[in-house]
Motif scaffolding. Structure first.
Motif, PDB file in Angstrom:
ATOM      1  N   ILE A   1       3.572   8.541  -9.660  1.00  0.00           N
ATOM      2  CA  ILE A   1       3.109   7.359  -8.911  1.00  0.00           C
ATOM      3  C   ILE A   1       1.976   6.660  -9.655  1.00  0.00           C
ATOM      4  CG2 ILE A   1       1.947   6.625  -6.769  1.00  0.00           C
ATOM      5  CD1 ILE A   1       3.775   8.729  -5.382  1.00  0.00           C
ATOM      6  N   ARG A   2       2.218   5.376  -9.977  1.00  0.00           N
ATOM      7  CA  ARG A   2       1.249   4.582 -10.745  1.00  0.00           C
ATOM      8  C   ARG A   2       0.560   3.525  -9.886  1.00  0.00           C
ATOM      9  NH1 ARG A   2       4.426   2.238 -15.679  1.00  0.00           N
ATOM     10  NH2 ARG A   2       2.344   1.631 -16.338  1.00  0.00           N
ATOM     11  N   ALA A   3       1.138   3.234  -8.713  1.00  0.00           N
ATOM     12  CA  ALA A   3       0.562   2.171  -7.880  1.00  0.00           C
ATOM     13  C   ALA A   3       0.682   2.536  -6.405  1.00  0.00           C
ATOM     14  CB  ALA A   3       1.295   0.858  -8.147  1.00  0.00           C
ATOM     15  N   ILE A   4      -0.258   2.027  -5.624  1.00  0.00           N
ATOM     16  CA  ILE A   4      -0.189   2.144  -4.166  1.00  0.00           C
ATOM     17  C   ILE A   4      -0.215   0.739  -3.592  1.00  0.00           C
ATOM     18  CG2 ILE A   4      -1.546   2.723  -2.096  1.00  0.00           C
ATOM     19  CD1 ILE A   4      -2.359   5.306  -3.331  1.00  0.00           C
ATOM     20  N   ALA A   5       0.643   0.482  -2.601  1.00  0.00           N
ATOM     21  CA  ALA A   5       0.537  -0.747  -1.806  1.00  0.00           C
ATOM     22  C   ALA A   5       0.116  -0.305  -0.411  1.00  0.00           C
ATOM     23  CB  ALA A   5       1.874  -1.473  -1.770  1.00  0.00           C
TER      24      ALA A   5
ATOM     25  N   LEU B   1       5.909   3.350  -6.855  1.00  0.00           N
ATOM     26  CA  LEU B   1       4.905   2.738  -5.973  1.00  0.00           C
ATOM     27  C   LEU B   1       4.899   3.476  -4.640  1.00  0.00           C
ATOM     28  CD1 LEU B   1       3.069   0.123  -5.302  1.00  0.00           C
ATOM     29  CD2 LEU B   1       5.158  -0.787  -4.311  1.00  0.00           C
ATOM     30  N   LEU B   2       3.726   3.971  -4.254  1.00  0.00           N
ATOM     31  CA  LEU B   2       3.595   4.608  -2.936  1.00  0.00           C
ATOM     32  C   LEU B   2       3.146   3.560  -1.933  1.00  0.00           C
ATOM     33  CD1 LEU B   2       3.463   7.176  -1.114  1.00  0.00           C
ATOM     34  CD2 LEU B   2       1.069   7.416  -1.837  1.00  0.00           C
ATOM     35  N   MET B   3       3.890   3.426  -0.840  1.00  0.00           N
ATOM     36  CA  MET B   3       3.500   2.494   0.222  1.00  0.00           C
ATOM     37  C   MET B   3       2.890   3.287   1.370  1.00  0.00           C
ATOM     38  SD  MET B   3       6.303  -0.495   0.329  1.00  0.00           S
ATOM     39  CE  MET B   3       5.065  -1.520   1.144  1.00  0.00           C
ATOM     40  N   MET B   4       1.666   2.906   1.770  1.00  0.00           N
ATOM     41  CA  MET B   4       0.970   3.631   2.838  1.00  0.00           C
ATOM     42  C   MET B   4       1.498   3.240   4.220  1.00  0.00           C
ATOM     43  SD  MET B   4      -0.975   5.387   0.967  1.00  0.00           S
ATOM     44  CE  MET B   4      -2.083   6.207   2.112  1.00  0.00           C
ATOM     45  N   GLY B   5       2.089   2.050   4.317  1.00  0.00           N
ATOM     46  CA  GLY B   5       2.655   1.579   5.582  1.00  0.00           C
ATOM     47  C   GLY B   5       3.621   0.458   5.264  1.00  0.00           C
ATOM     48  N   SER B   6       4.410   0.065   6.255  1.00  0.00           N
ATOM     49  CA  SER B   6       5.443  -0.927   5.970  1.00  0.00           C
ATOM     50  C   SER B   6       4.851  -2.334   5.882  1.00  0.00           C
ATOM     51  CB  SER B   6       6.532  -0.877   7.039  1.00  0.00           C
ATOM     52  OG  SER B   6       5.981  -1.281   8.262  1.00  0.00           O
ATOM     53  N   TYR B   7       5.558  -3.214   5.195  1.00  0.00           N
ATOM     54  CA  TYR B   7       5.262  -4.643   5.102  1.00  0.00           C
ATOM     55  C   TYR B   7       6.426  -5.368   5.791  1.00  0.00           C
ATOM     56  CZ  TYR B   7       1.759  -3.971   1.288  1.00  0.00           C
ATOM     57  OH  TYR B   7       0.672  -3.635   0.519  1.00  0.00           O
ATOM     58  N   PRO B   8       6.279  -6.679   6.027  1.00  0.00           N
ATOM     59  CA  PRO B   8       7.417  -7.428   6.573  1.00  0.00           C
ATOM     60  C   PRO B   8       8.660  -7.277   5.683  1.00  0.00           C
ATOM     61  CG  PRO B   8       5.428  -8.756   6.655  1.00  0.00           C
ATOM     62  CD  PRO B   8       5.077  -7.518   5.887  1.00  0.00           C
ATOM     63  N   ASP B   9       9.852  -7.455   6.284  1.00  0.00           N
ATOM     64  CA  ASP B   9      11.121  -7.187   5.586  1.00  0.00           C
ATOM     65  C   ASP B   9      11.223  -7.877   4.227  1.00  0.00           C
ATOM     66  OD1 ASP B   9      11.784  -5.642   7.669  1.00  0.00           O
ATOM     67  OD2 ASP B   9      13.203  -7.060   8.591  1.00  0.00           O
ATOM     68  N   GLY B  10      10.872  -9.165   4.174  1.00  0.00           N
ATOM     69  CA  GLY B  10      10.991  -9.922   2.926  1.00  0.00           C
ATOM     70  C   GLY B  10      10.154  -9.297   1.823  1.00  0.00           C
ATOM     71  N   ASP B  11       8.971  -8.811   2.171  1.00  0.00           N
ATOM     72  CA  ASP B  11       8.095  -8.178   1.173  1.00  0.00           C
ATOM     73  C   ASP B  11       8.655  -6.825   0.747  1.00  0.00           C
ATOM     74  OD1 ASP B  11       6.070 -10.206   1.169  1.00  0.00           O
ATOM     75  OD2 ASP B  11       5.453  -9.473   3.132  1.00  0.00           O
ATOM     76  N   MET B  12       9.229  -6.101   1.709  1.00  0.00           N
ATOM     77  CA  MET B  12       9.813  -4.794   1.360  1.00  0.00           C
ATOM     78  C   MET B  12      10.949  -4.989   0.356  1.00  0.00           C
ATOM     79  SD  MET B  12       8.054  -2.542   3.014  1.00  0.00           S
ATOM     80  CE  MET B  12       8.995  -1.091   2.680  1.00  0.00           C
ATOM     81  N   GLU B  13      11.785  -6.006   0.618  1.00  0.00           N
ATOM     82  CA  GLU B  13      12.914  -6.272  -0.296  1.00  0.00           C
ATOM     83  C   GLU B  13      12.412  -6.640  -1.685  1.00  0.00           C
ATOM     84  OE1 GLU B  13      15.434  -9.269   1.487  1.00  0.00           O
ATOM     85  OE2 GLU B  13      15.520  -7.994   3.270  1.00  0.00           O
ATOM     86  N   ALA B  14      11.429  -7.540  -1.722  1.00  0.00           N
ATOM     87  CA  ALA B  14      10.911  -7.990  -3.023  1.00  0.00           C
ATOM     88  C   ALA B  14      10.281  -6.814  -3.771  1.00  0.00           C
ATOM     89  CB  ALA B  14       9.897  -9.108  -2.819  1.00  0.00           C
ATOM     90  N   LEU B  15       9.548  -5.971  -3.066  1.00  0.00           N
ATOM     91  CA  LEU B  15       8.927  -4.830  -3.740  1.00  0.00           C
ATOM     92  C   LEU B  15       9.984  -3.846  -4.242  1.00  0.00           C
ATOM     93  CD1 LEU B  15       5.822  -4.099  -1.462  1.00  0.00           C
ATOM     94  CD2 LEU B  15       5.758  -4.795  -3.861  1.00  0.00           C
ATOM     95  N   SER B  16      11.017  -3.639  -3.417  1.00  0.00           N
ATOM     96  CA  SER B  16      12.009  -2.627  -3.809  1.00  0.00           C
ATOM     97  C   SER B  16      12.825  -3.073  -5.022  1.00  0.00           C
ATOM     98  CB  SER B  16      12.922  -2.256  -2.638  1.00  0.00           C
ATOM     99  OG  SER B  16      13.713  -3.355  -2.332  1.00  0.00           O
ATOM    100  N   SER B  17      12.865  -4.387  -5.280  1.00  0.00           N
ATOM    101  CA  SER B  17      13.611  -4.827  -6.466  1.00  0.00           C
ATOM    102  C   SER B  17      12.810  -4.594  -7.748  1.00  0.00           C
ATOM    103  CB  SER B  17      14.036  -6.287  -6.336  1.00  0.00           C
ATOM    104  OG  SER B  17      12.901  -7.103  -6.406  1.00  0.00           O
ATOM    105  N   ALA B  18      11.484  -4.451  -7.617  1.00  0.00           N
ATOM    106  CA  ALA B  18      10.662  -4.287  -8.829  1.00  0.00           C
ATOM    107  C   ALA B  18      10.098  -2.869  -8.994  1.00  0.00           C
ATOM    108  CB  ALA B  18       9.506  -5.289  -8.802  1.00  0.00           C
ATOM    109  N   TYR B  19      10.084  -2.086  -7.904  1.00  0.00           N
ATOM    110  CA  TYR B  19       9.442  -0.763  -7.953  1.00  0.00           C
ATOM    111  C   TYR B  19      10.336   0.287  -7.309  1.00  0.00           C
ATOM    112  CZ  TYR B  19       5.564  -3.840  -8.885  1.00  0.00           C
ATOM    113  OH  TYR B  19       4.785  -4.812  -9.457  1.00  0.00           O
ATOM    114  N   ARG B  20      10.103   1.527  -7.708  1.00  0.00           N
ATOM    115  CA  ARG B  20      10.748   2.633  -6.993  1.00  0.00           C
ATOM    116  C   ARG B  20       9.793   2.989  -5.861  1.00  0.00           C
ATOM    117  NH1 ARG B  20      12.938   8.358  -8.147  1.00  0.00           N
ATOM    118  NH2 ARG B  20      11.042   8.834  -9.295  1.00  0.00           N
ATOM    119  N   LEU B  21      10.222   2.692  -4.624  1.00  0.00           N
ATOM    120  CA  LEU B  21       9.316   2.828  -3.478  1.00  0.00           C
ATOM    121  C   LEU B  21       9.328   4.233  -2.897  1.00  0.00           C
ATOM    122  CD1 LEU B  21       9.877  -0.475  -1.428  1.00  0.00           C
ATOM    123  CD2 LEU B  21       8.346  -0.055  -3.374  1.00  0.00           C
TER     124      LEU B  21
END
Ligand code: NAP
Length: 312
Positions: free
Chosen positions: A45-49, A6-26
């Motif tokens: 890369i299959r997804a962008i957030a 998963l490519l992230m274009m910008g950061s999200y709040p900490d809780g969201d970053m943690e949740a995303l990192s447990s399900a995706y390779r960021l």
């Protein structure tokens, strides 16, 4: 099972970053060099957030041959190249509805702050000027005519909220909403001429760019107020600055601007405008719900289930 990339274009709040990192390779774009993801990573890369303010441009789409989905944290998708995404069969999701109430609350706050000059009153108390006298009287908000440009999800919530202020409500859009108990205007200038307060809840993008220009502001007139909680691009900012400086409109409450976050410094010199740094949806509860909706859409996609809030 391998975590999807998963490519992230910008950061999200900490809780969201943690949740995303447990399900995706960021892959965090802001930690990568100016060329973005390494050439060897791009095909993975299959997804962008992304976020509404960051979007995804054509250049980024071009280097990701196996991109399947773009999940946007925000309802406005005007910064995403939707044409290219559509042509490539890339799905796009956003976070509608969950933020309506907060954006509407801020529209009320900005209207009250601008019309009742709440920041001026606050400064008056803090500076000690109160002992020497009261600040000038202001116009009232309740009972006035409210014009809403864009009676969509947020615009309808704005209308319902302001109904409690005993306001006469009119709206502008591409076509009348038969179920809306408000007066329809097929012309934005006519709505501005009728209204005491004009609230913008339109989407951004080419179709609405600078839709509020000199003519609309002139129609709003020297006793009229503008509140913009839509996108900075909907307003011709030079025309707005001139109108505020010359007092050809009474004032404005603005959450969105051209060139955020480095906005035109002329705004800061005006005492008839209340400024916010794009905080429409920025409450703890709503941002949590937005993060959850981003994840739920991604989860649905990778489980082969229908997307919750698809744009395309
Ligand atoms: P929405 O439900 O799609 O509502 C937008 C309304 O604008 C539509 O109902 C549509 O009404 C009208 N419209 C669209 N294109 C138009 C055009 N070319 N000319 C005239 N009217 C047009 O969207 P929403 O969820 O309410 O969100 C609106 C916008 O608010 C977002 O796109 C975003 O940019 C902005 N926003 C800002 C913040 C913030 O933090 N300040 C937060 C969230 C969203 P008709 O069909 O009647 O034309």
């Amino acid at each position: 099972m391998m975590k999807p990339d998963l490519l992230m274009m910008g950061s999200y709040p900490d809780g969201d970053m943690e949740a995303l990192s447990s399900a995706y390779r960021l892959h965090k774009l802001w930690e990568l060099g100016s060329d973005g993801p390494a050439v060897s990573i791009r095909p993975l890369i299959r997804a962008i957030a992304t976020r509404g303010d960051l979007g995804v441009d054509a250049q980024t789409l071009e280097i990701l041959p196996h991109l399947e989905i773009i999940a946007c944290y925000g309802v406005g998708v005007d910064a995403i190249d939707l044409d290219m995404a559509r042509a490539r069969g890339i799905r796009v999701t956003n976070t509608p509805e969950v933020l309506n109430g907060d954006v509407a609350d801020l529209a009320i706050g900005l209207a009250l702050a601008a019309m009742r000059r709440i920041p001026t009153g606050d400064a008056h108390v803090r500076s000690g000027a109160w002992a020497k006298g009261n600040p000038p009287l202001t116009p009232r908000l309740h009972g006035k005519k409210l014009g809403i440009a864009g009676l969509g999800r947020i615009g309808s919530t704005v209308a319902r909220r302001f109904s409690g202020f005993d306001m006469d409500i009119g709206y502008f859009g591409r076509s009348p909403h038969e179920d809306a108990p408000y007066r329809f205007f097929d012309d934005l200038t006519a709505l501005a001429a009728w209204a005491d307060l004009l609230v913008l809840t339109l989407p951004g993008g080419a179709a609405t760019q600078k839709i509020v220009g000199k003519e609309v502001l002139q129609a709003l007139g020297p006793e009229g107020y503008l509140v913009n909680v839509s996108r900075g691009t909907t307003v011709d900012e030079e025309a707005l600055l001139q109108a505020l400086e010359a007092r050809t409109i009474a004032g404005a409450g603005l959450d969105v601007f051209w060139n955020e976050p480095r906005i035109d410094p002329r705004f800061a010199r005006l005492d008839n405008v209340v400024l916010q740094p794009h905080l429409g949806s920025a409450t703890i509860e709503t941002r949590r719900a937005m993060g959850q909706l981003v994840r739920d859409n991604l989860t649905a996609h990778f489980a082969g289930l229908p997307l919750l809030t698809p744009v395309i």
